[in-house]
Design a protein around this motif. Structure first.
Motif, PDB file in Angstrom:
ATOM      1  N   UNK B 170      -0.506 -19.698  -2.051  1.00 31.74           N
ATOM      2  CA  UNK B 170      -0.203 -19.002  -0.807  1.00 31.74           C
ATOM      3  C   UNK B 170       0.324 -17.602  -1.093  1.00 31.74           C
ATOM      4  N   UNK B 171       1.195 -17.492  -2.110  1.00 34.15           N
ATOM      5  CA  UNK B 171       1.771 -16.185  -2.433  1.00 34.15           C
ATOM      6  C   UNK B 171       0.688 -15.228  -2.918  1.00 34.15           C
ATOM      7  N   UNK B 172      -0.239 -15.754  -3.730  1.00 32.76           N
ATOM      8  CA  UNK B 172      -1.341 -14.915  -4.210  1.00 32.76           C
ATOM      9  C   UNK B 172      -2.185 -14.427  -3.037  1.00 32.76           C
ATOM     10  N   UNK B 173      -2.442 -15.342  -2.104  1.00 34.86           N
ATOM     11  CA  UNK B 173      -3.269 -14.972  -0.956  1.00 34.86           C
ATOM     12  C   UNK B 173      -2.592 -13.873  -0.161  1.00 34.86           C
ATOM     13  N   UNK B 174      -1.292 -13.993   0.022  1.00 33.64           N
ATOM     14  CA  UNK B 174      -0.543 -12.967   0.748  1.00 33.64           C
ATOM     15  C   UNK B 174      -0.724 -11.609   0.072  1.00 33.64           C
ATOM     16  N   UNK B 175      -0.558 -11.587  -1.249  1.00 36.41           N
ATOM     17  CA  UNK B 175      -0.698 -10.327  -1.989  1.00 36.41           C
ATOM     18  C   UNK B 175      -2.117  -9.782  -1.860  1.00 36.41           C
ATOM     19  N   UNK B 176      -3.085 -10.694  -1.883  1.00 36.00           N
ATOM     20  CA  UNK B 176      -4.472 -10.240  -1.763  1.00 36.00           C
ATOM     21  C   UNK B 176      -4.696  -9.612  -0.389  1.00 36.00           C
ATOM     22  N   UNK B 177      -4.101 -10.217   0.630  1.00 37.82           N
ATOM     23  CA  UNK B 177      -4.226  -9.652   1.968  1.00 37.82           C
ATOM     24  C   UNK B 177      -3.689  -8.227   2.022  1.00 37.82           C
ATOM     25  N   UNK B 178      -2.531  -8.027   1.392  1.00 43.84           N
ATOM     26  CA  UNK B 178      -1.932  -6.686   1.368  1.00 43.84           C
ATOM     27  C   UNK B 178      -2.868  -5.719   0.652  1.00 43.84           C
ATOM     28  N   UNK B 179      -3.389  -6.144  -0.499  1.00 38.44           N
ATOM     29  CA  UNK B 179      -4.272  -5.250  -1.259  1.00 38.44           C
ATOM     30  C   UNK B 179      -5.553  -4.958  -0.482  1.00 38.44           C
ATOM     31  N   UNK B 180      -6.109  -5.997   0.154  1.00 36.66           N
ATOM     32  CA  UNK B 180      -7.329  -5.797   0.946  1.00 36.66           C
ATOM     33  C   UNK B 180      -7.096  -4.745   2.021  1.00 36.66           C
ATOM     34  N   UNK B 181      -5.965  -4.890   2.717  1.00 42.58           N
ATOM     35  CA  UNK B 181      -5.677  -3.950   3.797  1.00 42.58           C
ATOM     36  C   UNK B 181      -5.515  -2.547   3.287  1.00 42.58           C
ATOM     37  N   UNK B 182      -4.800  -2.398   2.161  1.00 46.38           N
ATOM     38  CA  UNK B 182      -4.578  -1.051   1.625  1.00 46.38           C
ATOM     39  C   UNK B 182      -5.889  -0.447   1.146  1.00 46.38           C
ATOM     40  N   UNK B 183      -6.737  -1.303   0.574  1.00 48.78           N
ATOM     41  CA  UNK B 183      -8.019  -0.807   0.090  1.00 48.78           C
ATOM     42  C   UNK B 183      -8.880  -0.348   1.270  1.00 48.78           C
ATOM     43  N   UNK B 184      -8.857  -1.137   2.325  1.00 48.36           N
ATOM     44  CA  UNK B 184      -9.658  -0.774   3.492  1.00 48.36           C
ATOM     45  C   UNK B 184      -9.176   0.556   4.060  1.00 48.36           C
ATOM     46  N   UNK B 185      -7.865   0.730   4.019  1.00 46.36           N
ATOM     47  CA  UNK B 185      -7.292   1.991   4.505  1.00 46.36           C
ATOM     48  C   UNK B 185      -7.800   3.145   3.656  1.00 46.36           C
ATOM     49  N   UNK B 186      -7.764   2.977   2.323  1.00 46.60           N
ATOM     50  CA  UNK B 186      -8.202   4.057   1.429  1.00 46.60           C
ATOM     51  C   UNK B 186      -9.691   4.317   1.579  1.00 46.60           C
ATOM     52  N   UNK B 187     -10.468   3.230   1.692  1.00 47.45           N
ATOM     53  CA  UNK B 187     -11.915   3.398   1.793  1.00 47.45           C
ATOM     54  C   UNK B 187     -12.299   4.173   3.037  1.00 47.45           C
TER      55      UNK B 187
END
Lengths: 197, 274
Positions: B170-187
């Motif tokens: 669950x903790x990994x998934x949470x971190x992945x969600x954060x990274x996904x969102x930040x990546x989408x923002x940068x993209x």
């Protein structure tokens, strides 16, 4: 009114410690008191509804296909409860909604449908459901008391002196659940067999 | 044989009744559930991006988990004066029990302004601790607000985030969600900037995205460490040029802290388009 149908689920035929049904949610959700009570309420509610409906239709169900029929009834009831709660009481749904999918794996409901509701009157079936629901809730709370206090150093989320700084993490993980479950069951059987020996 | 037909009939009948009941349930509750979810999302947006009053959605192309092209929506938040504050998006990383729906607020410079879990099916008592404001979530927000650049992986994977005991997935998934969102923002920096420059779009605003100015560097360097050399304005008091139905103000940025122009802020209820 047959009050014995109500009280038997609490001690003499406790669903967790005696019938040993519903052990999966009992181990999964007994990590804190708040969860234990939430799961207990949700399961009791579904149990009452499914017992009532199955008792009402018991005369018409062909014996051969009763299990699939019960499953359809229970699944329909659970889904309807879930949806109506989400639509009309979103706050409650947010609290209990997470337990609804776990009710699907709760054998107590199918167990009571098969063992009780299809042989007894609707009123007795409701009493049986309330008793079994209470017994389930009490059993979960008992397990959760030990696990939350020892494993988290808290009780209902409130820190407990002595253990608060150094909780035993094992207790909130699966093995801790089995330990507490086994010891409580041993205690229950010891008491039921007449106590001191 | 006859028996089979009889039982078959009964099963068919029961299933039909169940199906009808479920259809009825869906009919009655469907719209209300959608409305409840929308209200909750609206509230969550305001929580994760403090100060934002109006939201404008931006559709961006992306790929889903299966690699298929998909359209995703990023909400741009503006304060009542129409200044761009940041973005809000929904990310749904896969956790232990299914998707974890998270609402992630990013400031204009890409820093996390807030995160909220909307729904999850993690194990109660273990994975659900993701949402504990005094536990995992609180520590995560403290880490974010600490100001140091953090790696959003759990410590076991070489990051800076303390995983929940017995709920690493669950903790990994949470971190992945954060990274996904930040990546989408940068993209999608360019598109977000373009829309941010054009300001919130009240109904029939002249500043539609097609006429919006091209992204240009902010007048002042951002005070916080930006994750990329982005042309993003600081989240602070840099006013953006705001096209509104009112007589257009000059796009010259006045002194910081000055509210650009006392605009007759169009009272858009519930913040813009959905």
């Amino acid at each position: 009114m047959n009050w014995k149908e109500l009280t038997k689920g609490i001690w003499a035929e406790n669903p967790i410690f005696v019938i040993m049904l519903g052990c999966c949610p009992a181990l999964a959700v007994s990590t804190s008191m708040a969860n234990a009570i939430g799961m207990g309420i949700a399961a009791t509610f579904v149990l009452i509804g499914s017992n009532l409906i199955i008792s009402l239709i018991r005369a018409g169900v062909p014996d051969k296909i009763r299990i699939p029929v019960y499953i359809v009834v229970i699944a329909t009831f659970v889904t309807m409860v879930d949806k109506f709660m989400a639509a009309f009481t979103p706050a409650l749904s947010e609290k209990l909604g997470i337990f609804i999918p776990l009710i699907v794996v709760n054998c107590i409901i199918l167990g009571r449908a098969e063992a009780f509701a299809n042989k007894n009157t609707p009123l007795d079936s409701i009493l049986d459901a309330i008793g079994m629901g209470l017994g389930f809730t009490i059993a979960l709370s008992l397990i959760a008391t030990f696990r939350e206090v020892l494993g988290e150093g808290k009780f209902f989320g409130i820190p407990v002196p002595l253990v608060r700084n150094d909780p035993c993490l094992l207790m909130i993980m699966a093995p801790g659940g089995f330990f507490v479950f086994g010891l409580l069951m041993a205690w229950k059987r010891h008491m039921a067999a007449g106590g001191a020996k | 044989m006859n028996d089979m037909i009889q039982t078959g009939k009964y099963l068919f009948f029961i299933s039909a009744v169940a199906g009808l009941l479920l259809a009825f349930t869906e009919m009655v509750t469907g719209p209300r559930i959608a409305e409840n979810n929308r209200l909750v999302l609206e509230k969550a947006r305001r929580e994760v991006l403090p100060g934002a009053e109006r939201f404008d959605s931006l559709e961006v192309a992306a790929t889903d988990d299966a690699g298929q092209p998909a359209t995703l929506s990023i909400s741009l938040g503006f304060d009542p004066q129409g200044r761009f504050l940041g973005t809000v998006q929904t990310v749904s990383p896969k956790g232990y029990g299914g998707a974890i729906d998270m609402v992630l607020g990013l400031k204009a410079d890409g820093a996390i302004s807030g995160v909220k879990i909307q729904s999850m099916r993690e194990t109660p008592g273990l994975g659900t601790k993701l949402n504990d404001p005094e536990g995992f979530l609180g520590r995560f927000l403290a880490l974010v607000q600490g100001g140091k650049p953090a790696r959003f992986h759990v410590k076991k994977d070489g990051g800076d985030v303390d995983a929940i005991t017995a709920a690493t997935i669950s903790s990994r998934a949470f971190c992945k969600g954060i990274r996904d969102g930040m990546k989408r923002f940068q993209d999608n920096q360019a598109a977000i900037q373009a829309r941010a420059q054009s300001g919130p779009a009240p109904t029939g605003a002249p500043g539609s995205p097609t006429t919006g100015t091209a992204p240009q560097p902010a007048p002042a360097p951002t005070p916080t460490p930006t994750p990329a050399p982005s042309p993003s304005p600081a989240p602070g008091p840099e006013p953006m040029p705001i096209p509104t139905p009112a007589p257009a103000p000059t796009p010259v940025p006045p002194a910081p802290d000055a509210v650009p122009v006392p605009l007759p802020a169009p009272a858009v209820p519930q913040g813009g388009t959905q």
